[in-house]
Design a protein around this motif. Structure first.
Motif, PDB file in Angstrom:
ATOM      1  N   THR A 211      14.842   5.741   0.251  1.00 26.08           N
ATOM      2  CA  THR A 211      13.493   6.192  -0.090  1.00 26.08           C
ATOM      3  C   THR A 211      12.528   5.504   0.880  1.00 26.08           C
ATOM      4  N   LEU A 212      11.312   5.997   0.922  1.00 27.11           N
ATOM      5  CA  LEU A 212      10.326   5.381   1.825  1.00 27.11           C
ATOM      6  C   LEU A 212      10.023   3.952   1.380  1.00 27.11           C
ATOM      7  N   LYS A 213      10.092   3.740   0.092  1.00 28.18           N
ATOM      8  CA  LYS A 213       9.858   2.382  -0.425  1.00 28.18           C
ATOM      9  C   LYS A 213      10.963   1.427   0.032  1.00 28.18           C
TER      10      LYS A 213
ATOM     11  N   MET B 283       0.756   5.524   7.955  1.00 33.25           N
ATOM     12  CA  MET B 283      -0.417   5.156   7.159  1.00 33.25           C
ATOM     13  C   MET B 283      -0.175   3.925   6.311  1.00 33.25           C
ATOM     14  N   ASN B 284       1.011   3.889   5.716  1.00 28.50           N
ATOM     15  CA  ASN B 284       1.243   2.823   4.746  1.00 28.50           C
ATOM     16  C   ASN B 284       1.675   1.503   5.337  1.00 28.50           C
ATOM     17  N   THR B 285       2.325   1.546   6.475  1.00 26.63           N
ATOM     18  CA  THR B 285       2.771   0.285   7.070  1.00 26.63           C
ATOM     19  C   THR B 285       1.929  -0.100   8.280  1.00 26.63           C
ATOM     20  N   GLY B 286       1.298   0.889   8.917  1.00 27.61           N
ATOM     21  CA  GLY B 286       0.563   0.634  10.154  1.00 27.61           C
ATOM     22  C   GLY B 286       1.490   0.502  11.355  1.00 27.61           C
ATOM     23  N   LEU B 287       2.805   0.544  11.104  1.00 24.82           N
ATOM     24  CA  LEU B 287       3.768   0.373  12.203  1.00 24.82           C
ATOM     25  C   LEU B 287       3.935   1.687  12.973  1.00 24.82           C
ATOM     26  N   PRO B 288       4.300   1.603  14.253  1.00 27.45           N
ATOM     27  CA  PRO B 288       4.642   2.823  14.993  1.00 27.45           C
ATOM     28  C   PRO B 288       5.892   3.462  14.376  1.00 27.45           C
TER      29      PRO B 288
ATOM     30  N   SER C 196       0.812  -1.215   0.000  1.00 30.69           N
ATOM     31  CA  SER C 196       0.000   0.000   0.000  1.00 30.69           C
ATOM     32  C   SER C 196       0.846   1.266   0.000  1.00 30.69           C
ATOM     33  N   LEU C 197       2.146   1.099  -0.149  1.00 27.94           N
ATOM     34  CA  LEU C 197       3.022   2.259   0.002  1.00 27.94           C
ATOM     35  C   LEU C 197       2.699   3.376  -0.978  1.00 27.94           C
ATOM     36  N   CYS C 198       2.534   4.543  -0.420  1.00 27.64           N
ATOM     37  CA  CYS C 198       2.329   5.774  -1.174  1.00 27.64           C
ATOM     38  C   CYS C 198       1.017   5.823  -1.960  1.00 27.64           C
TER      39      CYS C 198
ATOM     40  N   THR D  35       7.655  14.540   7.010  1.00 29.29           N
ATOM     41  CA  THR D  35       6.549  13.964   6.236  1.00 29.29           C
ATOM     42  C   THR D  35       6.561  12.441   6.270  1.00 29.29           C
ATOM     43  N   ALA D  36       7.757  11.885   6.464  1.00 30.31           N
ATOM     44  CA  ALA D  36       7.877  10.423   6.482  1.00 30.31           C
ATOM     45  C   ALA D  36       7.053   9.817   7.622  1.00 30.31           C
ATOM     46  N   VAL D  37       6.866  10.584   8.694  1.00 29.50           N
ATOM     47  CA  VAL D  37       6.182  10.026   9.872  1.00 29.50           C
ATOM     48  C   VAL D  37       4.738   9.618   9.524  1.00 29.50           C
ATOM     49  N   PRO D  38       3.881  10.573   9.098  1.00 30.17           N
ATOM     50  CA  PRO D  38       2.510  10.130   8.782  1.00 30.17           C
ATOM     51  C   PRO D  38       2.438   9.187   7.580  1.00 30.17           C
ATOM     52  N   ILE D  39       3.320   9.349   6.597  1.00 26.64           N
ATOM     53  CA  ILE D  39       3.255   8.456   5.430  1.00 26.64           C
ATOM     54  C   ILE D  39       3.545   7.022   5.856  1.00 26.64           C
ATOM     55  N   MET D  40       4.615   6.844   6.623  1.00 30.98           N
ATOM     56  CA  MET D  40       4.988   5.477   7.036  1.00 30.98           C
ATOM     57  C   MET D  40       3.968   4.897   8.014  1.00 30.98           C
TER      58      MET D  40
END
Ligand code: PEP
Ligand code: MN
Length: 277
Positions: A158-160, A205-210, A15-17, A198-203
């Motif tokens: 990258t976030l991916k 949302m996309n991973t569900g991890l803390p 679900s990334l990005c 920005t990485a905080v809310p994206i990660m």
């Protein structure tokens, strides 16, 4: 990186990005400490364990302040091979003793597969540092343990790539992963790194991890730790990991970004005010 890998991934990266890709929220427990639920978790301690007395004094002070977890490196990934490399297993015994004495769980970094199991017998959480986020044999090995993992973002990832690194761990069965944004390499030498807030809310949302934030390595400068900690909590980070030293000017590593104990106490107060919404 092959773009097909994202389609083939099973856990997080699928679900990334994607705007609609909101993963189920996961919580991670380290003893009684819970990441991803309620208040941000504060982790603090020296960059490196330097002596039994140093880590004992820090653990005593932090536990009095109600800090959830202790940090302290014993295997240090230093840029120069001539710099202090950490006390190794001797340091592990010191931080383990301090942690037990004050009832404060600890996280420490491991860089080599061969040391993982021995360190995991003592620590409460294994840290995979920025330089090792791409170390796939290490990620797989930590994935085979039943031990929470703090996975720091590589300063070039990258976030991916970061998500797929988490996937390497989870694919082996260990889904107890907390992500840590610690700044990426930018072009401005004014700060050690550039915090990608920005990485905080994206990660999340996309991973569900803390996702927690490391304002110390992100900035490299102690006076920036407080404002950046506030920003991290305001954006919804699940915790902070902060370098603390009784005498930063004498620290064997990362003294410029370490805050004194009294400064740290003021930072926690300031961060708590941000949490009141
Ligand atoms: C550390 O936490 O001391 C450390 C070396 O961090 P990073 O891997 O983020 O550089
Ligand atoms: Mn450090």
């Amino acid at each position: 990186m092959n773009d097909n890998s994202i389609e083939k991934s099973k856990l997080f990266a699928s679900s990334l990005c994607a705007a609609e890709g909101v993963a189920d929220k996961k919580i991670v427990r380290v003893g009684n400490v819970v990441f991803g639920e309620g208040e941000p978790v504060i982790i603090a301690g020296p960059c490196a364990v330097e002596s039994a007395e140093q880590i004992e004094a820090i653990a005593a002070a932090l536990s009095k302040m109600g800090v959830a977890m202790l940090r302290g490196g014993v295997f240090k990934p230093r840029t120069s091979p001539y710099d202090f490399q950490g006390l190794g297993f001797e340091g592990l015994a010191y931080i383990d003793a301090a942690s037990k004495k004050y009832g404060i769980p600890f996280v420490t970094e491991v860089m080599e597969v061969a040391y993982l199991e021995r360190v995991a017998q003592y620590c409460d959480m294994i840290q995979i540092g920025s330089r090792n986020m791409y170390n796939y044999p290490l990620l797989r090995a930590v994935g085979r343990l039943n031990k929470p993992v703090l996975l720091k973002r590589a300063f070039s990832a990258t976030l991916k790539e970061w998500t797929l690194a988490a996937e390497y761990i989870a694919a082996q069965g260990n889904e107890q992963i907390v992500l840590c944004e610690r700044g990426i390499r930018g072009f401005d030498p004014c700060t050690r790194n550039t915090l990608d807030i920005t990485a905080v809310p994206i990660m999340q949302m996309n991973t569900g991890l803390p996702v927690i934030v490391d304002p110390s390595h992100a900035t490299g400068r102690s006076h920036l730790v407080e404002p950046v900690s506030r920003a991290a909590v305001a954006v919804g980070a699940d915790g902070l990991i902060i370098e603390v030293h009784p005498e930063p000017e004498k620290a064997l590593s990362d003294g410029e970004q370490s805050v004194r104990l009294d400064q740290f106490e003021a930072i926690i107060d300031s961060v708590k005010q941000c949490c009141r919404r």
